[in-house]
Design an enzyme around this catalytic site. Structure first.
Site, short mmCIF file in Angstrom:
data_model
loop_
_atom_site.label_atom_id
_atom_site.label_comp_id
_atom_site.label_asym_id
_atom_site.label_seq_id
_atom_site.Cartn_x
_atom_site.Cartn_y
_atom_site.Cartn_z
N HIS A 197 1.04 -1.26 0.11
CA HIS A 197 -0.02 0.09 0.13
C HIS A 197 0.95 1.17 -0.04
CE1 HIS A 197 -3.91 -1.82 0.26
NE2 HIS A 197 -3.37 -2.87 1.22
N THR A 198 2.03 0.99 -0.65
CA THR A 198 2.90 2.27 -0.76
C THR A 198 2.92 2.80 -2.14
OG1 THR A 198 4.81 0.92 -0.87
CG2 THR A 198 4.37 1.74 1.22
N GLY B 192 -6.56 -14.73 -8.18
CA GLY B 192 -7.17 -14.16 -6.72
C GLY B 192 -5.99 -14.52 -5.60
N SER C 64 -3.24 -10.65 -13.19
CA SER C 64 -3.51 -9.54 -14.09
C SER C 64 -2.20 -8.91 -14.95
CB SER C 64 -4.28 -8.53 -13.36
OG SER C 64 -5.36 -9.04 -12.85
N ASP D 159 2.78 -3.97 -9.68
CA ASP D 159 2.65 -5.30 -10.20
C ASP D 159 3.27 -5.16 -11.75
OD1 ASP D 159 1.31 -5.55 -7.95
OD2 ASP D 159 -0.73 -5.75 -9.07
C1 GLA Z 1 -2.48 -4.45 -5.25
C2 GLA Z 1 -2.37 -3.57 -6.45
C3 GLA Z 1 -0.88 -2.86 -6.40
C4 GLA Z 1 -0.58 -2.35 -4.79
C5 GLA Z 1 -0.99 -3.58 -3.81
C6 GLA Z 1 -0.90 -2.88 -2.31
O1 GLA Z 1 -1.65 -5.85 -5.51
O2 GLA Z 1 -2.49 -4.27 -7.55
O3 GLA Z 1 -0.68 -1.88 -7.01
O4 GLA Z 1 -1.36 -1.09 -4.51
O5 GLA Z 1 -2.30 -3.97 -3.92
O6 GLA Z 1 0.53 -2.96 -2.18
#
Ligand code: GLA
Length: 338
Positions: A20-21, A101, A107, A153
């Protein structure tokens, strides 16, 4: 004029630390894994796509917008063309081995493989700076697939180095790599089995809370946050997670340089506690999976990805056997033509 046929592979990813950064201009430390998505592209007179794993088929002459799995390839074709690439129509066959999932980012793996297959078949070179291709893949995910995710990702799938983790700075978009020398230690992921309906809404709510924290502090992104004294309650907790998580990414980089995996394990535990208590992104199934891994001898374990379900990542010290339902993960090469 490109070849008659190309095969491209896009890997899934594991984020060692830095959760979440990405959408907060912060730091994260992912690596590509061996599992991923393969796209085989053959020249054709019109667009045809087969998703082998779902036994689904798509045919079209113009990539207009639709919902669901078809939005990935249609969006990719449209966005590559909008970026100036001349694409030859193709028959695309998609197949993968990333559990969907599970939080290993099937994705981004699909997006990376699609991009490389479509460009390769058309004799087009990918951009010299692959960060530009990662941004394009992320645009497809945000604007066509409709998932409000960050850049983590796609950067991991396209820019990883075998045997290394990346340290990505989501303000400057600088990418460095650090060797991940596990020795007799093992990194594993275990699926919590929870596929929560809350995942998307919870993730989007956290993003909105981070924006609100920035507004309260008068800053553009939580990366700039210094003193959090102007915040309280929920917004203080959310900001505290992001600020402390960025610090844990740098502490992990130092520990990796010192070959100190016991410290990396402790940082994974601290990341989990922060995601559970300050970010409030855990669920009972994830807590049970963390407890199971710790009982099996893990030195550190944390929830990964957006939260509210998905997998747990654990670091097992030498001599601890991998639990049967856990998947061993190690840093593999980035997306590529095979
Ligand atoms: C998901 C999102 C990423 C990132 C994470 C949390 O995987 O696809 O972009 O924000 O959550 O770190």
């Amino acid at each position: 004029m490109g070849p008659e046929k190309v095969v491209a592979f896009g890997p899934g990813r594991v984020n060692l630390i830095g959760e979440h950064t990405d959408y907060n201009g912060g730091l994260a430390m992912p690596f590509a894994i061996e599992r991923g998505v393969t796209v085989t592209a053959t020249r054709a007179n019109r667009w045809e796509v087969d998703a082998l794993d779902f036994r689904e088929h798509d045919e079209f002459s113009k990539p207009n917008r639709v919902r669901g799995w078809k939005s990935f390839h249609r969006g990719m074709i449209a966005e590559l063309r909008a970026a100036g690439y001349e694409l030859h129509p193709a028959h695309l066959v998609l197949t993968g081995n990333v559990p969907r999932g599970s939080g290993l980012s099937s994705s981004a793996a699909l997006e990376a493989a699609l991009a490389l297959a479509l460009l390769g078949l058309s004799g087009e070179d990918p951009p010299a700076d692959l960060r530009d291709l990662a941004k394009l893949c992320s645009k497809v995910e945000n604007e066509w697939v409709g998932a409000e995710t960050g850049l983590l990702d796609q950067f991991a799938s396209l820019l990883s180095h075998e045997g290394h983790v990346l340290r990505i700075d989501f303000t400057s978009l600088d990418v460095e790599s650090y060797p991940l020398e596990l020795g007799d230690w093992q990194l594993v992921t275990m699926d919590s089995g929870a596929t929560h309906n809350l995942a998307a809404s919870g993730y989007n709510q956290r993003r909105a809370e981070c924006r609100a924290a920035c507004e309260a502090l008068g800053i553009g992104s939580l990366r700039e946050a210094g003193d959090l004294g102007a915040l309280d309650g929920t917004l203080l907790k959310r900001a505290r997670h992001v600020v402390s998580e960025n610090a844990r990414v740098d502490a992990t980089a130092q520990a990796l340089e010192a070959h100190d995996l016991a410290t990396v394990a402790r940082l994974l535990d601290e990341s989990h506690a922060s995601l559970r208590d300050d970010y409030e992104a855990s669920v009972p199934e994830v807590e049970a999976t963390v407890a199971r891994l710790k009982a099996a001898g893990a030195a550190g374990a944390r929830m990964v990805r957006g939260g509210f379900g998905g997998s747990v990542l654990a670091l097992l010290p030498p001599g601890v056997a991998r639990p049967e339902s856990a998947l061993a993960v190690a840093p593999g090469p980035p997306a590529r033509l095979l």
